[in-house]
Design an enzyme around this catalytic site. Sequence first.
Site, PDB file in Angstrom:
ATOM      1  CB  SER A 171      -0.930   0.156   1.277  1.00 45.27           C
ATOM      2  OG  SER A 171      -2.006   1.036   1.058  1.00 45.27           O
ATOM      3  CG  ASP A 199      -3.222  -3.150  -4.453  1.00 44.26           C
ATOM      4  OD1 ASP A 199      -3.075  -3.260  -5.678  1.00 44.26           O
ATOM      5  OD2 ASP A 199      -4.223  -3.001  -3.918  1.00 44.26           O
ATOM      6  CG  HIS A 276      -5.385  -2.469  -0.356  1.00 41.68           C
ATOM      7  ND1 HIS A 276      -4.537  -1.933  -1.503  1.00 41.68           N
ATOM      8  CD2 HIS A 276      -4.925  -1.522   0.562  1.00 41.68           C
ATOM      9  CE1 HIS A 276      -3.616  -1.181  -1.180  1.00 41.68           C
ATOM     10  NE2 HIS A 276      -3.898  -0.643   0.022  1.00 41.68           N
TER      11      HIS A 276
END
Length: 347
Positions: A171, A199, A276
Amino acid sequence: MKGAILLALACLSVAAASQDRQMMLLDLPKDILGELMALLKGQKVVKSIQCTDPKPNDIELLLYTRHQKYDPVVLDVFAPSPIKSDKPVIFITHGWLQDIKDPQLQDLKNAYLERYDSDVVMVNWGKLAWDLYARTACKVPKIAQIIADYLCQVNYEKGMPLENVQLVGHSIGAHLVGFVGQFTQQMCNKRVGRITGLDPAGPLFNDAPTAERLDKSDADFVDIIHTNSKTFGYSDPIGHADFYASCGTFQSSCVIPDFKLDKLINMPMDAVFCSHRRSVDYMIESVLSSNFVATECKYCPIGCPPVIALVTRPGKAILGQQCSPDTRGKYYVPTNLKSPYATGGRI
């Protein structure tokens, strides 16, 4: 936009239901909850102008080895390190609203130690990550400077080759390690060997210039696993090799197509971030196997899955840790509904 939002909303898994009570969205401070809801509605987040400098004690570097799998050595960011210069070194860092106690990241650390005789350093900046998203994002370059300075020190004083270093970030943490890669080049004129972005975060980074986010110039090899683009994740290719798992937008078993957005606050955070965070699950599995066979997808993420692959002979690659550093381009990766997620390449 509504369809994309609904596809990004995650459902509860049977395994999660058997655990102790999870943190719910309602448990979040009101300002963080409001910002998270805005992100889920597709609203843009404004960059923060209130960006304080992190303090040294806001960041922990914890060294794990095969002999110290659960009892790490706390590294001093201002002193020479006990890291072995003859071993691969893997740095793992978390993202927004996380810290290194996250079970997935612990599993990733353990997978590396099971597979490789390596040094694994977990970067804990959880004190700074539990904040408004915009304020968290603005601190990332400042955190990265501290880590890059540490790497340059260890390289200079202990002879640790930076080409033996792999930085793995999830992230916002993916952009953090991208900044680390940028700053090592500026501070000590050395490039780290590999950066793996799990991601990488999209909000505030999707339209940012390369100097303000992760990109392929940040390491000798940069590979990306996309799992939740258009919501929490970055959409466009930004590495030497970009892998779009299940086309990269939402992951199987992570969606409720008819879910009502106004009821989202009654769901656990793990459910909301399911797609995610699935990128971490894929990385864990990829450390222990090479079964994530990917198919070249020149038009991904728009032209996905690559139907043309059924009648042509596109290139193949392996997603995750076993990916060859010579891999270039965009790839489609099919996945199973549950672990093991790798299909062996079936489209």
